[in-house]
Design a protein around this motif. Structure first.
Motif, PDB file in Angstrom:
ATOM      1  N   HIS A  64      -0.669  -8.802 -14.580  1.00 33.99           N
ATOM      2  CA  HIS A  64      -1.231  -9.346 -13.336  1.00 33.99           C
ATOM      3  C   HIS A  64      -1.317  -8.294 -12.235  1.00 33.99           C
ATOM      4  CE1 HIS A  64       3.130  -9.735 -12.646  1.00 33.99           C
ATOM      5  NE2 HIS A  64       2.830  -9.613 -11.368  1.00 33.99           N
ATOM      6  N   PHE A  65      -0.560  -7.192 -12.365  1.00 34.29           N
ATOM      7  CA  PHE A  65      -0.653  -6.121 -11.378  1.00 34.29           C
ATOM      8  C   PHE A  65      -2.052  -5.493 -11.350  1.00 34.29           C
ATOM      9  CE2 PHE A  65       3.974  -6.296 -11.654  1.00 34.29           C
ATOM     10  CZ  PHE A  65       4.366  -6.046 -10.353  1.00 34.29           C
ATOM     11  N   ALA A  66      -2.789  -5.643 -12.420  1.00 32.76           N
ATOM     12  CA  ALA A  66      -4.144  -5.088 -12.472  1.00 32.76           C
ATOM     13  C   ALA A  66      -5.186  -6.040 -11.908  1.00 32.76           C
ATOM     14  CB  ALA A  66      -4.505  -4.726 -13.913  1.00 32.76           C
ATOM     15  N   GLN A  67      -4.780  -7.233 -11.535  1.00 31.07           N
ATOM     16  CA  GLN A  67      -5.725  -8.241 -11.064  1.00 31.07           C
ATOM     17  C   GLN A  67      -5.554  -8.482  -9.560  1.00 31.07           C
ATOM     18  OE1 GLN A  67      -8.148  -9.486 -13.012  1.00 31.07           O
ATOM     19  NE2 GLN A  67      -7.341  -8.116 -14.606  1.00 31.07           N
ATOM     20  N   PRO A  68      -6.655  -8.633  -8.830  1.00 36.18           N
ATOM     21  CA  PRO A  68      -6.552  -8.904  -7.387  1.00 36.18           C
ATOM     22  C   PRO A  68      -6.020 -10.298  -7.111  1.00 36.18           C
ATOM     23  CG  PRO A  68      -8.833  -9.075  -8.119  1.00 36.18           C
ATOM     24  CD  PRO A  68      -8.049  -8.565  -9.296  1.00 36.18           C
ATOM     25  N   GLN A  69      -5.347 -10.421  -5.989  1.00 33.69           N
ATOM     26  CA  GLN A  69      -4.835 -11.707  -5.534  1.00 33.69           C
ATOM     27  C   GLN A  69      -5.660 -12.168  -4.329  1.00 33.69           C
ATOM     28  OE1 GLN A  69      -2.332 -12.969  -7.477  1.00 33.69           O
ATOM     29  NE2 GLN A  69      -2.583 -11.055  -8.631  1.00 33.69           N
ATOM     30  N   ASP A  70      -5.473 -13.400  -3.924  1.00 28.96           N
ATOM     31  CA  ASP A  70      -6.166 -13.908  -2.742  1.00 28.96           C
ATOM     32  C   ASP A  70      -5.855 -13.020  -1.543  1.00 28.96           C
ATOM     33  OD1 ASP A  70      -7.149 -15.990  -4.214  1.00 28.96           O
ATOM     34  OD2 ASP A  70      -5.653 -17.452  -3.540  1.00 28.96           O
ATOM     35  N   GLY A  71      -6.893 -12.632  -0.823  1.00 28.21           N
ATOM     36  CA  GLY A  71      -6.711 -11.805   0.358  1.00 28.21           C
ATOM     37  C   GLY A  71      -6.535 -10.334   0.069  1.00 28.21           C
ATOM     38  N   ASP A  72      -6.686  -9.922  -1.190  1.00 28.17           N
ATOM     39  CA  ASP A  72      -6.475  -8.525  -1.540  1.00 28.17           C
ATOM     40  C   ASP A  72      -7.636  -7.660  -1.066  1.00 28.17           C
ATOM     41  OD1 ASP A  72      -4.908  -6.483  -2.641  1.00 28.17           O
ATOM     42  OD2 ASP A  72      -4.438  -7.689  -4.397  1.00 28.17           O
ATOM     43  N   SER A  73      -7.443  -6.349  -1.138  1.00 29.32           N
ATOM     44  CA  SER A  73      -8.431  -5.397  -0.632  1.00 29.32           C
ATOM     45  C   SER A  73      -9.683  -5.381  -1.500  1.00 29.32           C
ATOM     46  CB  SER A  73      -7.831  -3.990  -0.600  1.00 29.32           C
ATOM     47  OG  SER A  73      -7.585  -3.526  -1.922  1.00 29.32           O
ATOM     48  N   SER A  74     -10.771  -4.899  -0.915  1.00 34.74           N
ATOM     49  CA  SER A  74     -12.013  -4.776  -1.682  1.00 34.74           C
ATOM     50  C   SER A  74     -11.860  -3.754  -2.794  1.00 34.74           C
ATOM     51  CB  SER A  74     -13.167  -4.385  -0.749  1.00 34.74           C
ATOM     52  OG  SER A  74     -12.934  -3.112  -0.153  1.00 34.74           O
ATOM     53  N   ILE A  75     -11.024  -2.750  -2.570  1.00 35.91           N
ATOM     54  CA  ILE A  75     -10.799  -1.731  -3.605  1.00 35.91           C
ATOM     55  C   ILE A  75     -10.108  -2.353  -4.801  1.00 35.91           C
ATOM     56  CG2 ILE A  75      -9.606   0.424  -4.154  1.00 35.91           C
ATOM     57  CD1 ILE A  75     -10.404  -0.358  -0.550  1.00 35.91           C
ATOM     58  N   LYS A  76      -9.081  -3.155  -4.549  1.00 35.41           N
ATOM     59  CA  LYS A  76      -8.359  -3.766  -5.655  1.00 35.41           C
ATOM     60  C   LYS A  76      -9.206  -4.792  -6.397  1.00 35.41           C
ATOM     61  CE  LYS A  76      -3.810  -5.366  -7.037  1.00 35.41           C
ATOM     62  NZ  LYS A  76      -2.494  -5.883  -6.632  1.00 35.41           N
ATOM     63  N   ARG A  77     -10.224  -5.331  -5.744  1.00 30.46           N
ATOM     64  CA  ARG A  77     -11.119  -6.278  -6.396  1.00 30.46           C
ATOM     65  C   ARG A  77     -12.237  -5.584  -7.174  1.00 30.46           C
ATOM     66  NH1 ARG A  77     -10.769  -8.924  -1.285  1.00 30.46           N
ATOM     67  NH2 ARG A  77     -12.892  -8.233  -0.774  1.00 30.46           N
ATOM     68  N   ALA A 101      20.512   5.811   8.818  1.00 32.00           N
ATOM     69  CA  ALA A 101      21.147   7.086   8.463  1.00 32.00           C
ATOM     70  C   ALA A 101      20.133   8.199   8.244  1.00 32.00           C
ATOM     71  CB  ALA A 101      21.999   6.908   7.205  1.00 32.00           C
ATOM     72  N   VAL A 102      18.840   7.861   8.249  1.00 33.56           N
ATOM     73  CA  VAL A 102      17.799   8.875   8.050  1.00 33.56           C
ATOM     74  C   VAL A 102      17.692   9.727   9.309  1.00 33.56           C
ATOM     75  CG1 VAL A 102      15.348   9.288   7.658  1.00 33.56           C
ATOM     76  CG2 VAL A 102      16.513   7.415   6.457  1.00 33.56           C
ATOM     77  N   HIS A 103      17.859  11.035   9.155  1.00 34.80           N
ATOM     78  CA  HIS A 103      17.735  11.965  10.280  1.00 34.80           C
ATOM     79  C   HIS A 103      16.618  12.986  10.060  1.00 34.80           C
ATOM     80  CE1 HIS A 103      21.235  10.310  12.227  1.00 34.80           C
ATOM     81  NE2 HIS A 103      21.966  10.501  11.133  1.00 34.80           N
ATOM     82  N   ALA A 104      16.104  13.071   8.859  1.00 36.18           N
ATOM     83  CA  ALA A 104      14.994  13.969   8.575  1.00 36.18           C
ATOM     84  C   ALA A 104      13.688  13.335   9.045  1.00 36.18           C
ATOM     85  CB  ALA A 104      14.934  14.243   7.071  1.00 36.18           C
ATOM     86  N   PRO A 105      12.647  14.132   9.273  1.00 37.08           N
ATOM     87  CA  PRO A 105      11.347  13.567   9.627  1.00 37.08           C
ATOM     88  C   PRO A 105      10.911  12.524   8.595  1.00 37.08           C
ATOM     89  CG  PRO A 105      11.323  15.946   9.905  1.00 37.08           C
ATOM     90  CD  PRO A 105      12.620  15.612   9.238  1.00 37.08           C
ATOM     91  N   ALA A 106      10.303  11.444   9.064  1.00 34.41           N
ATOM     92  CA  ALA A 106       9.973  10.339   8.174  1.00 34.41           C
ATOM     93  C   ALA A 106       8.571   9.815   8.449  1.00 34.41           C
ATOM     94  CB  ALA A 106      10.989   9.211   8.334  1.00 34.41           C
ATOM     95  N   ALA A 107       8.016   9.179   7.418  1.00 40.30           N
ATOM     96  CA  ALA A 107       6.712   8.527   7.524  1.00 40.30           C
ATOM     97  C   ALA A 107       6.784   7.196   6.801  1.00 40.30           C
ATOM     98  CB  ALA A 107       5.613   9.400   6.938  1.00 40.30           C
ATOM     99  N   VAL A 108       6.075   6.212   7.320  1.00 42.75           N
ATOM    100  CA  VAL A 108       5.972   4.906   6.689  1.00 42.75           C
ATOM    101  C   VAL A 108       4.491   4.570   6.558  1.00 42.75           C
ATOM    102  CG1 VAL A 108       6.422   2.429   6.947  1.00 42.75           C
ATOM    103  CG2 VAL A 108       8.205   4.092   7.516  1.00 42.75           C
ATOM    104  N   VAL A 109       4.098   4.156   5.356  1.00 42.23           N
ATOM    105  CA  VAL A 109       2.703   3.829   5.059  1.00 42.23           C
ATOM    106  C   VAL A 109       2.624   2.381   4.625  1.00 42.23           C
ATOM    107  CG1 VAL A 109       0.725   4.332   3.577  1.00 42.23           C
ATOM    108  CG2 VAL A 109       2.169   6.209   4.408  1.00 42.23           C
ATOM    109  N   SER A 110       1.665   1.643   5.187  1.00 38.89           N
ATOM    110  CA  SER A 110       1.558   0.216   4.906  1.00 38.89           C
ATOM    111  C   SER A 110       0.115  -0.196   4.677  1.00 38.89           C
ATOM    112  CB  SER A 110       2.130  -0.579   6.089  1.00 38.89           C
ATOM    113  OG  SER A 110       1.952  -1.967   5.910  1.00 38.89           O
ATOM    114  N   GLY A 111      -0.142  -0.826   3.526  1.00 39.46           N
ATOM    115  CA  GLY A 111      -1.446  -1.414   3.281  1.00 39.46           C
ATOM    116  C   GLY A 111      -1.586  -2.709   4.062  1.00 39.46           C
ATOM    117  N   GLU A 112      -2.668  -2.851   4.788  1.00 44.29           N
ATOM    118  CA  GLU A 112      -2.853  -4.005   5.666  1.00 44.29           C
ATOM    119  C   GLU A 112      -2.907  -5.317   4.892  1.00 44.29           C
ATOM    120  OE1 GLU A 112      -6.515  -4.518   8.323  1.00 44.29           O
ATOM    121  OE2 GLU A 112      -5.104  -3.388   9.592  1.00 44.29           O
ATOM    122  N   CYS A 113      -3.350  -5.262   3.621  1.00 42.70           N
ATOM    123  CA  CYS A 113      -3.489  -6.472   2.807  1.00 42.70           C
ATOM    124  C   CYS A 113      -2.366  -6.618   1.788  1.00 42.70           C
ATOM    125  CB  CYS A 113      -4.839  -6.465   2.074  1.00 42.70           C
ATOM    126  SG  CYS A 113      -6.273  -6.244   3.123  1.00 42.70           S
TER     127      CYS A 113
END
Length: 273
Positions: A148-161, A200-212
């Motif tokens: 099911h990880f290969a299948q789009p869900q309701d509200g998923d991105s156009s790329i995943k569809r 406890a994280v003190h090193a430079p950090a980044a967070v990435v989030s898919g909107e969908c």
């Protein structure tokens, strides 16, 4: 920079993103750095650990020590190659490794990125579902429970569809073994809550989030970033993007990671005598 992949695929999910990282890093004239994307145990060409080598087994079949053992193996890989530190990047299940690296080997972290993931442990329902899938994969010798990880869900991105995404993700999942899928599920089910590591994280950090992203939505990822009170965190929210951000928008994720590496290199340079 070490890219830690998601479930239920292997290092190939980073292929397009890694190529873009190299291109952008060269364009920005960053100091040359190694770029790795090793397979987890039980993924791709990664050997599947024997039960006896997986640590303690909980009464429900979860592997209570497996995440720690895997994290230590990643740390050993870095040290044996002669490196002092790395920028650690984890997407989804890969983020569990990154947070555990912060807990067990903070001296090896020059920077870290959390992409479409979480620091908390599974709740009882999610844990039981992982173990149900592990049992079915092992007993039926099938990977069908995770297709099911290969299948789009309701509200998923156009790329995943898109047909291209579905075809690629299907091929990557079909290349996995049932036993490897089961091991990773038992490992993830048994992992500890690592939410206390965010501060406890003190090193430079980044967070990435898919909107969908339905499993790690932006509001949860923003809360994760806000909990990193000991460092400066860059946050990238990607429109029309689901859970597999590095596959769906490799160029955007690569830009976030190259910017993180640039911050790390500037900091390392300023700290040299």
């Amino acid at each position: 920079m070490i890219l830690v992949h998601a479930f239920p695929v292997d290092h190939h999910m980073w292929d397009a993103c890694a190529a873009q990282i190299i291109k952008l890093a060269n364009a920005q004239r960053l100091d040359t750095f190694a770029l790795w994307a090793p397979d987890m145990p039980g993924a791709g060409d990664g050997p599947i650990p024997a039960v006896a080598d997986s640590g303690r087994i909980a009464a429900d079949g979860a592997y209570a020590d497996a995440l720690d053992l895997m994290t230590d193996a990643y740390a050993s890989l870095l040290r044996r190659a002669g490196y002092r530190k790395a920028v650690w990047v984890g997407l989804s299940m890969g983020g569990y490794v990154v947070m555990d690296m912060q807990r067990r080997h903070p001296d090896l972290i020059a920077g870290l990125a959390m992409c479409d993931t979480k620091a908390s442990a599974d709740d009882d329902t999610a844990r039981a579902n992982r173990l149900r899938i592990a049992d079915e994969c092992e007993h039926e010798r099938t990977i069908e429970p995770v297709m099911h990880f290969a299948q789009p869900q309701d509200g998923d991105s156009s790329i995943k569809r898109s047909d291209a995404f579905i075809k690629q993700m299907t091929a990557w999942i079909q290349a996995q073994s049932p036993e490897g899928i089961a091991w990773r599920q038992r490992m993830a089910a048994g992992r500890p809550d690592l939410g206390d590591q965010l501060a406890a994280v003190h090193a430079p950090a980044a967070v990435v989030s898919g909107e969908c992203d339905p499993s790690s939505p932006p509001e949860q990822m923003r809360a994760l970033a806000a909990a990193m009170t000991g460092t400066e965190v860059s946050f990238a929210q990607i429109p029309d993007c689901g859970h597999f951000s590095a596959v769906e928008h490799p160029d955007v994720v690569a830009e976030a990671l190259v910017n993180l590496m640039s911050r790390v290199q500037r900091l390392e340079c300023s700290e040299r005598p």
